[in-house]
Motif scaffolding. Structure first.
Motif, PDB file in Angstrom:
ATOM      1  N   TRP A   1      22.901 158.568  35.906  1.00  0.00           N
ATOM      2  CA  TRP A   1      22.585 159.984  36.009  1.00  0.00           C
ATOM      3  C   TRP A   1      21.157 160.252  36.479  1.00  0.00           C
ATOM      4  CZ3 TRP A   1      18.431 160.694  32.930  1.00  0.00           C
ATOM      5  CH2 TRP A   1      18.292 159.839  31.809  1.00  0.00           C
ATOM      6  N   VAL A   2      20.373 159.195  36.664  1.00  0.00           N
ATOM      7  CA  VAL A   2      18.966 159.359  37.023  1.00  0.00           C
ATOM      8  C   VAL A   2      18.846 160.047  38.386  1.00  0.00           C
ATOM      9  CG1 VAL A   2      16.868 158.114  37.677  1.00  0.00           C
ATOM     10  CG2 VAL A   2      18.153 157.433  35.643  1.00  0.00           C
ATOM     11  N   LYS A   3      17.970 161.045  38.470  1.00  0.00           N
ATOM     12  CA  LYS A   3      17.733 161.781  39.711  1.00  0.00           C
ATOM     13  C   LYS A   3      16.379 161.448  40.335  1.00  0.00           C
ATOM     14  CE  LYS A   3      20.615 165.694  38.308  1.00  0.00           C
ATOM     15  NZ  LYS A   3      20.661 167.159  38.029  1.00  0.00           N
ATOM     16  N   ALA A   4      15.490 160.860  39.560  1.00  0.00           N
ATOM     17  CA  ALA A   4      14.185 160.494  40.101  1.00  0.00           C
ATOM     18  C   ALA A   4      14.340 159.340  41.091  1.00  0.00           C
ATOM     19  CB  ALA A   4      13.246 160.091  38.966  1.00  0.00           C
ATOM     20  N   ARG A   5      13.340 159.180  41.945  1.00  0.00           N
ATOM     21  CA  ARG A   5      13.300 158.050  42.867  1.00  0.00           C
ATOM     22  C   ARG A   5      12.581 156.915  42.152  1.00  0.00           C
ATOM     23  NH1 ARG A   5      14.322 157.481  48.142  1.00  0.00           N
ATOM     24  NH2 ARG A   5      13.239 155.872  49.344  1.00  0.00           N
ATOM     25  N   VAL A   6      13.315 155.873  41.832  1.00  0.00           N
ATOM     26  CA  VAL A   6      12.801 154.801  40.969  1.00  0.00           C
ATOM     27  C   VAL A   6      12.740 153.491  41.743  1.00  0.00           C
ATOM     28  CG1 VAL A   6      13.132 153.532  38.822  1.00  0.00           C
ATOM     29  CG2 VAL A   6      13.792 155.945  38.942  1.00  0.00           C
ATOM     30  N   ARG A   7      11.589 152.826  41.671  1.00  0.00           N
ATOM     31  CA  ARG A   7      11.433 151.483  42.218  1.00  0.00           C
ATOM     32  C   ARG A   7      10.953 150.568  41.103  1.00  0.00           C
ATOM     33  NH1 ARG A   7      11.589 151.235  47.774  1.00  0.00           N
ATOM     34  NH2 ARG A   7      11.389 153.248  48.859  1.00  0.00           N
ATOM     35  N   ILE A   8      11.603 149.419  40.991  1.00  0.00           N
ATOM     36  CA  ILE A   8      11.274 148.478  39.921  1.00  0.00           C
ATOM     37  C   ILE A   8      11.059 147.089  40.528  1.00  0.00           C
ATOM     38  CG2 ILE A   8      12.018 147.440  37.751  1.00  0.00           C
ATOM     39  CD1 ILE A   8      13.801 149.881  37.311  1.00  0.00           C
ATOM     40  N   TRP A   9       9.906 146.501  40.204  1.00  0.00           N
ATOM     41  CA  TRP A   9       9.634 145.119  40.563  1.00  0.00           C
ATOM     42  C   TRP A   9       9.371 144.333  39.281  1.00  0.00           C
ATOM     43  CZ3 TRP A   9       7.242 149.305  42.775  1.00  0.00           C
ATOM     44  CH2 TRP A   9       7.387 149.502  44.163  1.00  0.00           C
ATOM     45  N   THR A  10       9.729 143.091  39.259  1.00  0.00           N
ATOM     46  CA  THR A  10       9.211 142.233  38.190  1.00  0.00           C
ATOM     47  C   THR A  10       7.762 141.889  38.534  1.00  0.00           C
ATOM     48  OG1 THR A  10       9.885 140.168  39.252  1.00  0.00           O
ATOM     49  CG2 THR A  10      11.497 141.250  37.795  1.00  0.00           C
ATOM     50  N   LEU A  11       7.015 141.521  37.529  1.00  0.00           N
ATOM     51  CA  LEU A  11       5.612 141.178  37.744  1.00  0.00           C
ATOM     52  C   LEU A  11       5.471 140.022  38.729  1.00  0.00           C
ATOM     53  CD1 LEU A  11       2.635 141.536  37.024  1.00  0.00           C
ATOM     54  CD2 LEU A  11       3.012 140.056  35.027  1.00  0.00           C
ATOM     55  N   ALA A  12       6.350 139.013  38.615  1.00  0.00           N
ATOM     56  CA  ALA A  12       6.267 137.852  39.508  1.00  0.00           C
ATOM     57  C   ALA A  12       6.525 138.250  40.956  1.00  0.00           C
ATOM     58  CB  ALA A  12       7.273 136.786  39.060  1.00  0.00           C
ATOM     59  N   ASP A  13       7.528 139.105  41.183  1.00  0.00           N
ATOM     60  CA  ASP A  13       7.829 139.552  42.547  1.00  0.00           C
ATOM     61  C   ASP A  13       6.669 140.337  43.131  1.00  0.00           C
ATOM     62  OD1 ASP A  13      10.294 138.386  42.644  1.00  0.00           O
ATOM     63  OD2 ASP A  13      11.379 140.193  42.004  1.00  0.00           O
ATOM     64  N   PHE A  14       6.076 141.201  42.323  1.00  0.00           N
ATOM     65  CA  PHE A  14       5.010 142.051  42.841  1.00  0.00           C
ATOM     66  C   PHE A  14       3.761 141.246  43.174  1.00  0.00           C
ATOM     67  CE2 PHE A  14       1.773 145.249  43.025  1.00  0.00           C
ATOM     68  CZ  PHE A  14       2.425 146.376  43.495  1.00  0.00           C
ATOM     69  N   VAL A  15       3.376 140.340  42.288  1.00  0.00           N
ATOM     70  CA  VAL A  15       2.162 139.555  42.495  1.00  0.00           C
ATOM     71  C   VAL A  15       2.282 138.679  43.732  1.00  0.00           C
ATOM     72  CG1 VAL A  15       0.766 137.686  41.516  1.00  0.00           C
ATOM     73  CG2 VAL A  15       1.452 139.619  40.099  1.00  0.00           C
ATOM     74  N   GLU A  16       3.476 138.204  44.029  1.00  0.00           N
ATOM     75  CA  GLU A  16       3.667 137.328  45.179  1.00  0.00           C
ATOM     76  C   GLU A  16       3.307 138.025  46.485  1.00  0.00           C
ATOM     77  OE1 GLU A  16       7.176 134.708  47.339  1.00  0.00           O
ATOM     78  OE2 GLU A  16       7.591 135.881  45.549  1.00  0.00           O
ATOM     79  N   SER A  17       3.638 139.323  46.622  1.00  0.00           N
ATOM     80  CA  SER A  17       3.357 140.037  47.865  1.00  0.00           C
ATOM     81  C   SER A  17       3.114 141.505  47.541  1.00  0.00           C
ATOM     82  CB  SER A  17       4.537 139.881  48.836  1.00  0.00           C
ATOM     83  OG  SER A  17       4.295 140.571  50.032  1.00  0.00           O
ATOM     84  N   PRO A  18       1.902 141.866  47.102  1.00  0.00           N
ATOM     85  CA  PRO A  18       1.652 143.244  46.654  1.00  0.00           C
ATOM     86  C   PRO A  18       1.485 144.254  47.778  1.00  0.00           C
ATOM     87  CG  PRO A  18      -0.331 141.929  46.436  1.00  0.00           C
ATOM     88  CD  PRO A  18       0.753 140.981  46.868  1.00  0.00           C
ATOM     89  N   MET A  19       1.104 143.816  48.989  1.00  0.00           N
ATOM     90  CA  MET A  19       0.789 144.776  50.040  1.00  0.00           C
ATOM     91  C   MET A  19       2.000 145.612  50.471  1.00  0.00           C
ATOM     92  SD  MET A  19      -2.403 144.782  50.733  1.00  0.00           S
ATOM     93  CE  MET A  19      -2.563 145.431  52.396  1.00  0.00           C
ATOM     94  N   GLU A  20       3.152 144.968  50.586  1.00  0.00           N
ATOM     95  CA  GLU A  20       4.345 145.687  51.050  1.00  0.00           C
ATOM     96  C   GLU A  20       4.756 146.804  50.098  1.00  0.00           C
ATOM     97  OE1 GLU A  20       9.038 144.836  52.117  1.00  0.00           O
ATOM     98  OE2 GLU A  20       7.614 143.167  52.044  1.00  0.00           O
ATOM     99  N   PRO A  21       4.900 146.537  48.794  1.00  0.00           N
ATOM    100  CA  PRO A  21       5.268 147.660  47.902  1.00  0.00           C
ATOM    101  C   PRO A  21       4.184 148.727  47.802  1.00  0.00           C
ATOM    102  CG  PRO A  21       4.853 145.648  46.649  1.00  0.00           C
ATOM    103  CD  PRO A  21       4.907 145.243  48.075  1.00  0.00           C
ATOM    104  N   LEU A  22       2.902 148.312  47.862  1.00  0.00           N
ATOM    105  CA  LEU A  22       1.839 149.318  47.820  1.00  0.00           C
ATOM    106  C   LEU A  22       1.901 150.222  49.037  1.00  0.00           C
ATOM    107  CD1 LEU A  22      -1.220 147.270  46.483  1.00  0.00           C
ATOM    108  CD2 LEU A  22      -0.001 149.116  45.304  1.00  0.00           C
ATOM    109  N   GLN A  23       2.166 149.637  50.216  1.00  0.00           N
ATOM    110  CA  GLN A  23       2.289 150.431  51.425  1.00  0.00           C
ATOM    111  C   GLN A  23       3.444 151.419  51.305  1.00  0.00           C
ATOM    112  OE1 GLN A  23       0.294 150.244  54.408  1.00  0.00           O
ATOM    113  NE2 GLN A  23       1.403 152.156  54.801  1.00  0.00           N
ATOM    114  N   THR A  24       4.571 150.979  50.754  1.00  0.00           N
ATOM    115  CA  THR A  24       5.734 151.858  50.571  1.00  0.00           C
ATOM    116  C   THR A  24       5.400 153.028  49.661  1.00  0.00           C
ATOM    117  OG1 THR A  24       7.244 149.993  50.873  1.00  0.00           O
ATOM    118  CG2 THR A  24       8.124 151.955  49.787  1.00  0.00           C
ATOM    119  N   ILE A  25       4.689 152.752  48.583  1.00  0.00           N
ATOM    120  CA  ILE A  25       4.330 153.802  47.629  1.00  0.00           C
ATOM    121  C   ILE A  25       3.401 154.820  48.265  1.00  0.00           C
ATOM    122  CG2 ILE A  25       3.067 154.251  45.495  1.00  0.00           C
ATOM    123  CD1 ILE A  25       4.126 151.518  44.500  1.00  0.00           C
TER     124      ILE A  25
END
Length: 565
Positions: free
Chosen positions: A477-501
């Motif tokens: 039922w969630v209507k918000a736009r939600v993005r979830i990364w695990t800490l390991a996934d994010f630390v491996e390549s932070p630039m791509e998700p930061l650019q998306t945000i």
């Protein structure tokens, strides 16, 4: 040739007398019915106000309770007097005591004389009606309604359910096709006389006495039997809101009423002095003659209904606040929520504020304080940084913040250490953009210098809280736009998700992000997680980290977040 008016009155007799005098003095006879429930003092006062006015009559009085036969009986009694005493009336116009003529009487008479055999009465079959309120369409003609809907609603509803359960159905008189429409009509003398002198009138009257709201169906149905030409519309401007209640017109509706080009409007507020003064003046009409067309202002009424029921996004009003689902959009503008970013990056808030041009707050829902941007104690709209005030109504705190700062993107931090009452609210808000680095709450524990044994219980508590929040954010039922990364996934390549945000916050930015915030030193983080395991606590939200102690993820694939829409 001319027009006669039937007036159904029950209140505001000074205004009713003013309108009746206006019509009668311009050659239009008036027959007035006064509700039998009105005290004799009020009835006699109306008679005194119209004493000596030519061509005004009073008819037999009926008790006119809404939705019952009384209104039809009152109309029939007034119509019989009109047909008997005023043979010059070629058309008969039904109005109420709260009606007000909008155009000169001469224009209306001329309009009707040009259409001598046209009956103006809204008359549509039940299958074609979309405005009935109350859940009864064809059933209003096939069930019995001995109880008042307004005074004894519980009995009314119970009796309807009983008839449905046993399969009861009344027989509609042969040859009748039930029609519905506005109560306010204008019929030719010939059609009205044919209805009242119909050989089967006793049968029809007996049937309609048990129909629900017969004033919206009696003449509307019988006119189809006797009229040579039905123009299925009303010459009276009568608007209803989404609950089926009539709109009331006030002084500031003056121009709106003129735009409708209708001959009569209902329902006018008795204290609308300007409307009565202007429309009952002796001067000629200033508007050119035009076809009555209330649909010209339907757009405004539709917008008014939408504003009343949906309101403005993020603005809560007394008329909607008590009822869930009436609030429209939960907040007034898009905003961003970051979970785990301030724990993972140094000076994340000023970096994001500078890059995206947004107002970036700290942890607004921290247990001991509200971390407004700049450390403010009082924020826009007199929002207090007091956690006690915030926690009294966390939802209103968020909606007020977004409403007070419209035009400027708001961002704030969130995590398992914060008050969690707001999670479901922001998850259900389509204006929310939620970015989560799961397990990032462990980084401050690691950097605190405490050993794993001392941090184990706190780590277990925070992991449980975040796990429950993630379950909410992954719900269907969630209507918000939600993005979830695990800490390991994010630390491996932070630039791509930061650019998306950043692109979602500032979609018009053309340049790619060239500078990322500084990651905290995570050397030894993998060893810390292993020590937590050794103490009996199983970290599950961080992803895979090597136990060698260098803080690097245990895999080398690129970070691929998943989007929960």
């Amino acid at each position: 040739m001319g027009a006669g008016f039937l007036m159904l009155c029950h209140t505001a007799f000074d205004r009713a007398a003013q309108v009746a005098r206006h019509w009668a003095e311009r050659g239009c006879p008036v027959v007035i019915h006064v509700d039998a429930r009105v005290r004799d003092r009020g009835f006699k006062r109306l008679q005194r106000l119209l004493e000596g006015v030519p061509d005004v009559r009073f008819c037999e009085r009926h008790a006119c309770e809404w939705g019952t036969w009384g209104l039809v009986g009152a109309t029939i009694s007034a119509a019989e007097v009109m047909l008997r005493e005023f043979p010059q009336a070629s058309h008969v116009y039904l109005a109420s005591g709260s009606c007000l003529p909008l155009r000169p009487v001469e224009e209306m008479v001329r309009y009707l004389e040009e259409r001598p055999e046209t009956d103006f009465i809204e008359s549509v079959t039940t299958e074609d009606v979309g405005w009935t309120v109350g859940g009864l369409d064809i059933e209003r003609f096939t069930l019995l309604f001995p109880f008042s809907w307004r005074k004894r609603r519980k009995l009314f509803d119970q009796f309807v359910r009983l008839q449905r359960r046993i399969g009861y159905s009344r027989r509609i008189p042969q040859g009748l096709v039930p029609h519905l429409g506005s109560q306010w009509w204008c019929l030719t003398r010939k059609t009205l006389q044919a209805i009242l002198e119909d050989p089967r009138r006793a049968e029809y009257d007996g049937y309609f006495r048990r129909v629900w709201i017969p004033d919206e169906s009696y003449f509307q149905t019988l006119a189809r039997l006797h009229s040579r030409h039905v123009e299925s519309r009303s010459l009276t401007l009568s608007k209803f809101d989404f609950q089926g209640k009539p709109h009331i017109f006030y002084d500031d509706h003056h121009q709106l009423l003129r735009r409708s080009d209708c001959f009569v409007a209902r329902k006018i507020w008795p204290q609308a002095n300007r409307l009565y003064r202007v429309f009952l003046s002796e001067g000629p009409g200033v508007q050119p003659e035009a076809e009555p067309n209330p649909t010209k202002i339907d757009r405004l009424f539709s917008k008014a209904t939408e504003r009343r029921t949906r309101g403005r996004p993020g603005l809560y009003m007394q008329s909607r606040f008590p009822r869930t689902g009436w609030e429209g959009a939960l907040t007034a503008a898009p905003y961003s929520v970051f979970a785990g970013f301030s724990e993972l990056f140094e000076n994340f808030e000023p970096w994001l504020g500078k890059l995206a041009g947004s107002r970036v707050h700290g942890h607004l829902f921290a247990p001991d304080r509200v971390e407004f941007a700049g450390g403010e104690a009082i924020y826009d709209g007199a929002l207090s940084a007091s956690p006690a005030i915030r926690d009294y109504n966390p939802r209103s705190f968020v909606t007020n913040l977004i409403w007070n700062c419209r035009g400027e993107r708001q961002c704030f931090q969130f995590g398992p250490r914060d008050r969690q009452q707001i999670v479901e609210f922001i998850a259900s808000d389509r204006n929310a953009q939620i970015s989560v680095i799961s397990g990032a709450w462990a980084v401050p524990l690691f950097r605190s210098g405490q050993d794993a044994a001392s941090c184990r219980s706190e780590a277990a508590r925070l992991q449980k809280i975040e796990g429950q929040a993630l379950d909410v954010l992954r719900a269907s039922w969630v209507k918000a736009r939600v993005r979830i990364w695990t800490l390991a996934d994010f630390v491996e390549s932070p630039m791509e998700p930061l650019q998306t945000i950043v692109e979602e916050i500032t979609p018009r930015a053309l340049r790619p992000m060239t500078e990322a915030p500084r990651l905290v030193d995570m050397t030894g983080f993998g060893r810390f997680l292993q020590d937590l395991r050794n103490q009996g606590m199983q970290p599950t939200l961080m992803g895979d980290f090597s136990a060698t102690g260098d803080g690097a993820p245990a895999h080398s694939r690129r970070a691929r977040p998943y989007l929960v829409k």
